[in-house]
Design an enzyme around this catalytic site. Structure first.
Site, PDB file in Angstrom:
ATOM      1  N   GLU A  53       0.860  -1.184   0.000  1.00  0.00           N
ATOM      2  CA  GLU A  53       0.000   0.000   0.000  1.00  0.00           C
ATOM      3  C   GLU A  53       0.891   1.226   0.000  1.00  0.00           C
ATOM      4  OE1 GLU A  53      -3.752   2.196   2.204  1.00  0.00           O
ATOM      5  OE2 GLU A  53      -2.786   0.526   3.233  1.00  0.00           O
ATOM      6  N   CYS A 247      -6.321   1.329   2.546  1.00  0.00           N
ATOM      7  CA  CYS A 247      -7.255   2.452   2.620  1.00  0.00           C
ATOM      8  C   CYS A 247      -7.250   3.330   1.381  1.00  0.00           C
ATOM      9  CB  CYS A 247      -6.951   3.277   3.864  1.00  0.00           C
ATOM     10  SG  CYS A 247      -7.309   2.417   5.410  1.00  0.00           S
ATOM     11  N   ASN A 381     -11.873  -3.047   0.849  1.00  0.00           N
ATOM     12  CA  ASN A 381     -10.712  -3.190   1.723  1.00  0.00           C
ATOM     13  C   ASN A 381     -11.144  -3.768   3.065  1.00  0.00           C
ATOM     14  OD1 ASN A 381      -8.161  -2.858   2.978  1.00  0.00           O
ATOM     15  ND2 ASN A 381      -8.783  -0.856   3.730  1.00  0.00           N
ATOM     16  N   GLU A 382     -11.406  -2.940   4.049  1.00  0.00           N
ATOM     17  CA  GLU A 382     -11.902  -3.442   5.328  1.00  0.00           C
ATOM     18  C   GLU A 382     -13.263  -2.813   5.607  1.00  0.00           C
ATOM     19  OE1 GLU A 382      -8.657  -2.657   8.011  1.00  0.00           O
ATOM     20  OE2 GLU A 382      -9.117  -0.519   8.160  1.00  0.00           O
TER      21      GLU A 382
END
Length: 667
Positions: A53, A247, A381-382
């Site tokens: 990332e 993120c 993503n989350e």
């Protein structure tokens, strides 16, 4: 998943007590029973991998070898990263549609003044003596006459008469936009150099996309990557490579979400965008942190291929970062989701389609006619909540219809347990996603108590992808040896449960010493060097010795998971068909050396003609490798004599990881 809660609480309390006292009770020699497993014993090739990332200046200023910050003058402040003097102005009708800004240089109209640009790079520019650096710029003369540029590399704090360490002349000969290049060779090594451009002509000149690359990049590719950083990744022998986040996939709003199609094609025309990490933490604030997309999806796929790792791209699910969302209206409405779904379908075609398809042809035009053989795709993503589930369901339906063999990865949210976690796992299985991404950044006690986390997971549902994890010590959230050792203890549980855990990746991957937002991190670097953390070596050892077949390893019928009466010992065992060897991983969190043996039953009667022990330990829990000593904590190996396994004494030093490689006699 809740059945062992009471046991975990007891284990956690016990560990806390022992950790505080710094001692554990020494126990008798433990006898390991190691046996073959009849079903589902194959270790996935993807078990241990890496996750990239763009955080901590991991891309621009890091893996991406470009040395110029704001090279196209597209930051919100066009001169951020630049110092100007004389007659310099910004214009916005340049040759590249996505990056229209450029600078115009005119004479200073005073013989004692000079028109110039000076770029600071990323916390300076790292230069190595006698190495080649390739400067390039798109430029045009504002008249029919050629305009001369003086290109210099210099060092502001140099303790010499002059700042300049390399220079070259560049003649802009055309009134049309063209690319010009010169090569510079520094006469000394500098960590914090700068690039300076002097306008020496009598007329005007326009400059766009000012670039500086070292010759020494990975595989000598144009628009290349830092060789030393890629070599560190290759050392890990990753089975899977997850990208681009994280993120940044989500963005702070829909306009700043990561869009893979915008990262293809000529780098001059890839749109520059803010990086969501530049303002996330006020205490680590970097307003000059942007994404040039110099490393785009084509380069990520190419790097996956270089590393012999399965590519695992993650796409936006129509949701912005839910931590930042104040209202559901900030997300993409369900009736507007088709373009997001089409991006996923197009990506699969880009990676796997033949050259007769639209996106397969695009891939071939970029230089890769053969497919990338994409198998895995993450959606979101989350993310969490019903808003994620209802969006994901539409992705799953469309992907299953057109590409039924693609392995779809969903999310269990940002936490490793709790109501949201349980809700999402239930919904992921209802949607029949193939794999669920779990994230955990937790403290010492959590990692010490979670080696049996996956022992009782449902084997009839989705697999697990431990997509982001790292031990964050409560008193000191930086890289430390004890955190790495706790990660190793936890990872023995991944080894033992590789029938349900198909992938695991530590996070974050990279961090610049002068420009980080988050720690701990796996690999640290500055403008010249790279430092592998203790956690790096744990990841490397588990990945390189993951084996091909998991084995059952117990003491008195129970797995070694640091439980009551187990004296803070953890263990896993595999068979490695490539090495023709049994591999035992033993973690000792106690303050005492411990001795073990192998029972005669199971593999105990096997004959091995040689062996090797790799030990990873230190006498100080809080240390880690650093710039002035990058070999403080490194594994050490030595040969051992082996006969029948049940006669082999095993020892594990206090506060250490030991790996035994026992080579079976014959074939």
């Amino acid at each position: 998943m809740k059945s062992n809660l009471i046991l975990k609480v007891i284990k956690c309390f016990t560990f806390c007590m022992f950790w505080a006292l710094g001692v554990v009770t020494y126990a008798d020699n433990k006898c390991l029973t190691i046996q073959r497993i009849e079903r589902n014993s194959t270790v996935p090739e993807t078990l241990y991998g890496v996750f990239f990332e763009d955080i901590n200046f991991a891309a621009d200023g890091g893996l991406y070898a470009e040395l110029i910050k704001n090279r196209s003058f597209e930051f919100d402040d066009p001169f951020m990263g630049w110092k100007i003097s004389g007659n310099v102005s910004v214009r916005s009708d340049g040759p590249f549609k996505s990056n229209p800004h450029y600078v115009r240089l005119l004479p200073a109209n005073n013989k004692w003044r000079r028109t110039s640009l000076q770029n600071e790079g990323f916390c300076g520019i790292g230069l190595k003596k006698d190495s080649l650096y390739h400067f390039s710029v798109w430029a045009r003369s504002l008249s029919e006459e050629s305009q001369n540029l003086l290109i210099e590399l210099g060092e502001s704090d140099a303790d010499t008469w002059g700042q300049v360490v390399a220079s070259a002349q560049c003649e802009v000969s055309s009134s049309e936009w063209e690319k010009y290049s010169v090569t510079l060779i520094p006469n000394r090594t500098c960590e914090h150099a700068f690039l300076r451009i002097f306008h020496q002509g009598k007329g005007g000149v326009d400059l766009e996309h000012v670039s500086l690359f070292p010759e020494d990049v990975w595989k000598h590719r144009k628009n290349g990557m830092r060789r030393d950083l890629v070599e560190a990744l290759a050392e890990l022998k990753p089975g899977v490579f997850r990208f681009p986040g994280g993120c940044i996939v989500e963005g702070t709003d829909l306009t700043t979400r990561y869009q893979w199609k915008r990262t293809l094609g000529p780098v001059e025309d890839r749109p520059v965008m803010e990086n969501r990490w530049h303002f996330t933490f006020q205490h680590r604030y970097y307003p000059d942190y942007y994404q040039s997309h110099g490393i785009g999806f084509y380069e990520f796929f190419q790097l996956s291929e270089d590393l012999e790792a399965e590519p695992l791209p993650v796409l936006n699910a129509g949701l912005i970062c839910q931590y930042m969302a104040e209202d559901i209206s900030q997300h993409a409405p369900l009736d507007s989701l088709q373009s997001y779904i089409q991006d996923a379908l197009d990506l699969i075609e880009f990676a796997n389609g033949d050259t007769l398809t639209y996106w397969g042809k695009k891939r071939a035009e970029l230089g890769h006619p053969l497919p990338f053989r994409l198998k895995y795709l993450g959606i979101g993503n989350e993310q969490w909540g019903p808003e994620y589930v209802e969006r994901l369901s539409l992705f799953v339906k469309s992907i299953r219809e057109k590409y039924p063999d693609i392995i779809i990865i969903g999310s269990s949210g940002p936490k490793p347990d709790g109501a949201d976690f349980d809700f999402l796992w239930k919904k992921m299985n209802e949607l029949k996603v193939d794999c669920v991404d779990e994230h955990f950044y937790k403290d010492e006690e959590w990692f010490a108590s979670q080696a049996d986390r996956y022992d009782n997971y449902n084997r009839n549902g989705a697999k697990v992808f431990a997509g982001e994890y790292a031990c964050h010590c409560r008193l000191d959230e930086r890289n430390r040896f004890d955190a790495a050792l706790l990660e190793a203890a936890f990872m023995t549980g991944i080894d033992r449960n590789s029938d349900i855990v198909s992938m695991a990746t530590y996070a974050p991957l990279f961090a610049h010493y002068k420009a980080w937002q988050w720690r701990p991190d796996l690999i640290w670097f500055d403008n010249l060097d790279v430092v592998r953390s203790a956690s790096f070596y744990v990841q490397k050892l588990f990945s390189c010795y993951k084996g091909t077949e998991r084995l059952d390893i117990t003491v008195e019928g129970l797995p070694l998971v640091g439980g009551l009466g187990q004296d803070s010992l953890y263990a896993s065992a595999v068979w490695d068909a490539h090495r023709n060897a049994y591999i035992l991983k033993l973690v000792n969190l106690s303050r005492n050396d411990q001795c073990l043996s192998i029972a005669e039953s199971g593999i105990g009667k096997e004959l091995c003609d040689r062996g090797e022990v790799i030990e990873f330990g230190t006498t100080c829990d809080s240390i880690d490798n650093r710039r002035d000593n990058n070999m403080l904590v490194v594994p050490k190996s030595y040969p051992i004599k082996v006969g029948s396994l049940h006669t082999l004494p095993l020892s594990v030093k206090s506060r250490s990881l030991s790996i035994y490689i026992l080579y079976r006699k014959g074939k």
